[in-house]
Write a protein that holds these residues in place. Structure first.
Motif, PDB file in Angstrom:
ATOM      1  N   GLU A 360      63.013  83.848  51.696  1.00 57.60           N
ATOM      2  CA  GLU A 360      64.260  83.942  50.545  1.00 57.60           C
ATOM      3  C   GLU A 360      64.946  83.034  50.771  1.00 57.60           C
ATOM      4  OE1 GLU A 360      66.055  86.823  49.250  1.00 57.60           O
ATOM      5  OE2 GLU A 360      63.968  87.325  48.972  1.00 57.60           O
ATOM      6  N   MET A 361      65.772  82.528  51.676  1.00 60.47           N
ATOM      7  CA  MET A 361      66.551  81.395  52.276  1.00 60.47           C
ATOM      8  C   MET A 361      66.515  79.951  52.998  1.00 60.47           C
ATOM      9  SD  MET A 361      69.453  83.295  53.427  1.00 60.47           S
ATOM     10  CE  MET A 361      70.731  82.600  53.068  1.00 60.47           C
ATOM     11  N   PRO A 362      65.743  79.268  51.934  1.00 61.96           N
ATOM     12  CA  PRO A 362      64.294  78.182  53.149  1.00 61.96           C
ATOM     13  C   PRO A 362      65.122  77.121  53.650  1.00 61.96           C
ATOM     14  CG  PRO A 362      63.491  78.726  50.827  1.00 61.96           C
ATOM     15  CD  PRO A 362      65.142  79.241  50.780  1.00 61.96           C
ATOM     16  N   ALA A 363      66.128  76.752  53.550  1.00 57.36           N
ATOM     17  CA  ALA A 363      67.069  75.413  53.728  1.00 57.36           C
ATOM     18  C   ALA A 363      67.870  76.722  55.422  1.00 57.36           C
ATOM     19  CB  ALA A 363      68.199  75.260  53.282  1.00 57.36           C
ATOM     20  N   VAL A 364      68.183  77.585  54.654  1.00 58.08           N
ATOM     21  CA  VAL A 364      68.941  77.775  56.016  1.00 58.08           C
ATOM     22  C   VAL A 364      68.155  78.543  57.303  1.00 58.08           C
ATOM     23  CG1 VAL A 364      70.264  80.725  56.414  1.00 58.08           C
ATOM     24  CG2 VAL A 364      70.538  78.866  54.531  1.00 58.08           C
ATOM     25  N   ALA A 365      66.437  79.435  57.016  1.00 57.01           N
ATOM     26  CA  ALA A 365      66.012  79.323  57.994  1.00 57.01           C
ATOM     27  C   ALA A 365      65.743  77.987  58.114  1.00 57.01           C
ATOM     28  CB  ALA A 365      64.798  79.546  56.966  1.00 57.01           C
ATOM     29  N   LEU A 366      65.349  76.778  58.246  1.00 57.35           N
ATOM     30  CA  LEU A 366      65.267  75.538  58.641  1.00 57.35           C
ATOM     31  C   LEU A 366      66.023  75.885  59.428  1.00 57.35           C
ATOM     32  CD1 LEU A 366      63.141  73.003  58.208  1.00 57.35           C
ATOM     33  CD2 LEU A 366      64.402  71.797  56.767  1.00 57.35           C
ATOM     34  N   ALA A 367      67.235  75.414  58.986  1.00 57.73           N
ATOM     35  CA  ALA A 367      68.339  75.228  60.160  1.00 57.73           C
ATOM     36  C   ALA A 367      68.066  75.785  61.914  1.00 57.73           C
ATOM     37  CB  ALA A 367      69.773  75.248  58.996  1.00 57.73           C
ATOM     38  N   SER A 368      67.434  76.956  61.042  1.00 57.87           N
ATOM     39  CA  SER A 368      68.048  78.214  62.462  1.00 57.87           C
ATOM     40  C   SER A 368      66.644  77.744  62.978  1.00 57.87           C
ATOM     41  CB  SER A 368      67.766  79.809  61.906  1.00 57.87           C
ATOM     42  OG  SER A 368      68.813  79.810  61.510  1.00 57.87           O
ATOM     43  N   LEU A 369      65.689  77.362  62.618  1.00 59.99           N
ATOM     44  CA  LEU A 369      64.497  77.022  63.181  1.00 59.99           C
ATOM     45  C   LEU A 369      64.496  75.698  64.154  1.00 59.99           C
ATOM     46  CD1 LEU A 369      61.646  78.115  64.390  1.00 59.99           C
ATOM     47  CD2 LEU A 369      61.018  76.441  62.860  1.00 59.99           C
ATOM     48  N   LEU A 370      65.852  74.642  63.455  1.00 61.12           N
ATOM     49  CA  LEU A 370      66.242  73.825  64.098  1.00 61.12           C
ATOM     50  C   LEU A 370      67.179  73.668  65.277  1.00 61.12           C
ATOM     51  CD1 LEU A 370      66.671  71.029  61.085  1.00 61.12           C
ATOM     52  CD2 LEU A 370      64.752  71.218  62.948  1.00 61.12           C
ATOM     53  N   ALA A 371      68.047  74.136  65.190  1.00 62.77           N
ATOM     54  CA  ALA A 371      68.603  75.316  66.285  1.00 62.77           C
ATOM     55  C   ALA A 371      68.254  75.385  67.269  1.00 62.77           C
ATOM     56  CB  ALA A 371      70.430  75.713  65.759  1.00 62.77           C
ATOM     57  N   ILE A 372      66.912  76.828  66.851  1.00 59.31           N
ATOM     58  CA  ILE A 372      66.330  77.775  67.965  1.00 59.31           C
ATOM     59  C   ILE A 372      65.823  76.828  68.890  1.00 59.31           C
ATOM     60  CG2 ILE A 372      64.490  79.197  68.107  1.00 59.31           C
ATOM     61  CD1 ILE A 372      66.104  80.588  66.094  1.00 59.31           C
ATOM     62  N   LEU A 373      64.928  75.565  68.238  1.00 64.08           N
ATOM     63  CA  LEU A 373      64.283  74.685  69.027  1.00 64.08           C
ATOM     64  C   LEU A 373      65.316  74.021  69.883  1.00 64.08           C
ATOM     65  CD1 LEU A 373      61.582  72.833  66.259  1.00 64.08           C
ATOM     66  CD2 LEU A 373      61.100  74.384  68.433  1.00 64.08           C
ATOM     67  N   GLY A 374      65.960  73.509  69.308  1.00 63.66           N
ATOM     68  CA  GLY A 374      66.784  72.638  70.489  1.00 63.66           C
ATOM     69  C   GLY A 374      67.260  73.373  71.627  1.00 63.66           C
ATOM     70  N   ILE A 375      67.735  74.874  71.325  1.00 64.96           N
ATOM     71  CA  ILE A 375      68.410  75.761  72.279  1.00 64.96           C
ATOM     72  C   ILE A 375      67.548  76.156  73.098  1.00 64.96           C
ATOM     73  CG2 ILE A 375      68.432  77.964  71.659  1.00 64.96           C
ATOM     74  CD1 ILE A 375      71.253  78.417  72.406  1.00 64.96           C
ATOM     75  N   THR A 376      66.319  76.800  72.579  1.00 67.16           N
ATOM     76  CA  THR A 376      64.850  76.999  73.910  1.00 67.16           C
ATOM     77  C   THR A 376      64.406  75.399  74.763  1.00 67.16           C
ATOM     78  OG1 THR A 376      63.986  76.257  72.459  1.00 67.16           O
ATOM     79  CG2 THR A 376      64.231  78.657  72.759  1.00 67.16           C
TER      80      THR A 376
END
Lengths: 539, 121
Positions: A360-376
């Motif tokens: 649905e929202m590829p760019a938003v998902a990409l940003a989420s994923l980058l942040a999730i990788l950061g936080i984990t």
């Protein structure tokens, strides 16, 4: 020659006042434009401090003990620069939102000035004033889109924080009587030569109770998810509260510990509290179903981790924790911003009903994923670096096992959080990469912040040298091992979540854990009493 | 018990400590939001009283205007700080009361427990 520091506090507030007189479109532009001179001045101050060392400025020509004192040093300016970066991104993100009006911009910019003031102040009474005023401003910001849930949450937030700050004020009174000073430098001087630790216990307990509530330490965190995750709060308010404002409490803790440490060394106590906070935080985060609440409880957990690092007896751990403050600000802000866009698109915040964000929202998902990788703490990302330094400080002790457990908890909660990225969306629509026209700018901001998570990891060595002036080692040869550990954690986290925790009954009950105002006051009183008793026994 | 001992014990500092915990008791024990706000007011008054009475020299004069020879002036710093705090206290109380009225209109109650139940619905 350095810029006068009070300008860093006054510019946003004055810009906020000035835009009240302009039409809204110009007001928005002015709010954004005010970040440029701020960044330039903060940058200039930063460079001066890097070259010539910390600078002290007393406003009004009074002696330091009586006047308003501001100090520029690396840590405070790092945080000021961080606040400018975040506020600029948030204002950009929020540009097209319908609820933005001039009052909102005024409150938001005043809040920035107050936060900068907290970071720069040396005087505890000024800090009290700034924190108290920012509490009021925040409760207005939380309630900016009032609905029936957020009024209750805003009320709880306002009153608990005022009660805590009254503790702070009373402690300040006791401290002034005992030492005759309220600014941190004089206090440090007086206290380091103090023989009678008994007389410091009461003021210390009062001050630390307040600061622990502000920093949301266990068991005083229950106001935080209400304030940060309340449905009515605008996304950028949640982002700045979780990303930046909670760090004011941690920063105050750091400053006060520095002053009291020679006489009252409570590191081990706060180390344990930090670990408990981290564990409780991720357990409650896993139990939540609302995406904003998952993130809010997760902030509690990360605060616990930062406190653990700050209280370790090791320089690497302490600088790792300070770097984690900055990293957490960036990835948590990204996560809150993406969560805001996602819940806007799906018109729900229940994680079970959101699926297929990638499509649905590829760019938003990409940003989420980058942040999730950061936080984990994925390899190469900023979270992995700061966590590795905290881990390094723990050494091969039981402490490092506790840290692995905390990281496992983080992974589990984000396995749950990331489940919304995959799958099939309920109402599929072919979306362009950057999303609908109205979402383009916000999505761009999210991706920018997400990329900063990656950048902060790859450039962590020069970054820490720039920001803190210390060289922390990054052992790239260990990277294979680290990647392996991360993958193991990821596998363990995913299987733990899918085969165990998802349907665990006790976890479902944990969601209902919600302290009332009286319970919060009672825990505050109990925390204070406990602190006094423990200190009395120790000293 | 000698009444003079009791009278000596009654000083601004001691009373303010007692007041502070009276306020805290009110916060824990009272269910009405208005009383919670009043309790916070009591705690703030306690803090102000403490600042003003701690370290106060006997027979000192207010730190205003020219000093008179032979008379000690009170320490001006706590007084300046407390003026600031009184102003902040007014602002904070006003906001809290406004919020309370707002909440009362929404939920039809100013009782913490009932408001909490309403929020969950």
């Amino acid at each position: 020659m350095m810029v006068p520091l009070y300008v860093l506090i006054l510019v946003p507030i004055l810009a906020g006042l000035a835009l009240m007189a302009l039409p809204l479109r110009w007001g928005k532009a002015l709010a954004l434009a005010s970040q440029i001179p701020l960044a330039v001045m903060a940058g200039q101050a930063f460079l001066t401090v890097r070259r010539f060392g910390p600078r002290l400025q007393v406003i009004g020509g009074w002696p330091q003990t009586a006047g308003i004192t501001l100090r520029a040093e690396l840590l405070s300016l790092d945080l000021v620069l961080l606040s400018i970066l975040l506020f600029a991104c948030l204002l950009l993100y929020n540009n097209g939102k319908p609820y933005v009006n001039k009052t909102f911009l005024f409150l938001f910019l005043s809040f920035q000035g107050l936060v900068n003031g907290i970071f720069l102040s040396v005087d505890l009474f000024n800090i009290f004033v700034l924190v108290e005023v920012s509490t009021v401003v925040i409760s207005l910001l939380i309630l900016f889109k009032p609905n029936s849930e957020s009024i209750y949450d805003g009320m709880i937030y306002l009153l608990t924080n005022i009660v805590a700050m009254t503790f702070f004020l009373f402690g300040l009174g006791l401290l002034y009587k005992t030492t005759g000073a309220v600014d941190l430098d004089s206090l440090k001087r007086v206290i380091s030569g103090f023989e009678d630790s008994d007389r410091l216990i009461l003021p210390y307990a009062f001050l630390m109770t307040a600061v622990s509530l502000k920093a949301a330490l266990m068991p005083l965190f229950s106001w935080l998810p209400k304030a940060h995750g309340t449905p009515g709060a605008p996304t950028i308010v949640s982002a700045v509260l979780s990303g930046l404002y909670v760090k004011c409490g941690v920063y105050l803790f750091f400053r006060l510990q520095d002053v009291f440490e020679p006489v009252l060394n409570t590191r081990s106590l706060f180390l344990v509290l930090g670990l408990l906070t981290a564990v409780i935080g991720f357990i409650l985060a896993i139990a939540q179903k609302d995406i904003k609440l998952i993130l809010a409880y997760h902030t509690v957990s990360q605060i616990g981790l930062i406190m653990t690092g700050l209280n370790m007896d090791h320089d690497y751990a302490r600088y790792g924790a300070l770097y984690h403050i900055i990293n957490h600000a960036i990835f948590k802000a990204t996560l809150f911003l993406t969560a805001g866009l996602i819940s806007e698109r799906y018109k729900t915040r229940q994680i079970g009903q959101i699926r297929g964000v990638w499509r649905e929202m590829p760019a938003v998902a990409l940003a989420s994923l980058l942040a999730i990788l950061g936080i984990t703490g994925a390899p190469l990302f900023n979270g992995s670096m700061s966590k590795a330094w905290i881990m390094y400080g723990a050494g091969p002790t039981g402490l490092s096992i506790a840290l692995y457990i905390i990281n496992l908890g983080t992974v589990v909660s984000f396995v749950k959080y990331a489940s919304m990225l995959w799958g099939k969306p309920p109402e599929p629509s072919e979306a362009p990469f950057w999303g609908k026209p109205g979402h383009r700018l916000p999505a761009l901001v999210c991706v920018f912040l997400g990329l900063l998570c990656l950048l902060g990891g790859i450039l962590s060595e020069p970054m820490t040298r720039l920001l803190f002036g210390v060289a922390l080692p990054v052992d790239w040869s260990q990277y294979g091992r680290k990647t392996l550990i991360f993958l193991l954690l990821l596998g363990a986290g995913a299987s733990l979540y899918h085969f165990g925790l998802k349907r665990w009954r006790y976890l479902q009950q944990a969601r209902g854990l919600d302290l009332s105002f009286h319970d919060i006051c009672l825990t505050l009183a109990a925390f204070f009493a406990g602190l006094v008793i423990i200190l009395k026994i120790w000293y | 018990m000698n009444i003079n001992v009791l009278l000596d014990w009654i000083s601004g500092e001691h009373i303010s400590l007692v007041l502070f915990f009276v306020g805290l008791y009110g916060l824990v024990a009272r269910r009405n939001m208005l009383k919670s706000i009043l309790s916070i007011g009591i705690m703030q008054a306690a803090a102000i009283l403490y600042f003003l009475s701690a370290d106060l020299a006997e027979n000192s004069v207010p730190p205003v205007g020219e000093s008179v020879a032979g008379q000690a002036m009170a320490d001006p710093l706590p007084q300046a700080m407390m003026i600031t705090d009184i102003v902040i206290g007014i602002g904070v109380t006003a906001i809290a009361l406004t919020l309370m009225i707002h909440l009362y209109h929404r939920y039809g109650t100013a009782n913490w427990q009932k408001a909490r139940d309403k929020r969950r619905e």
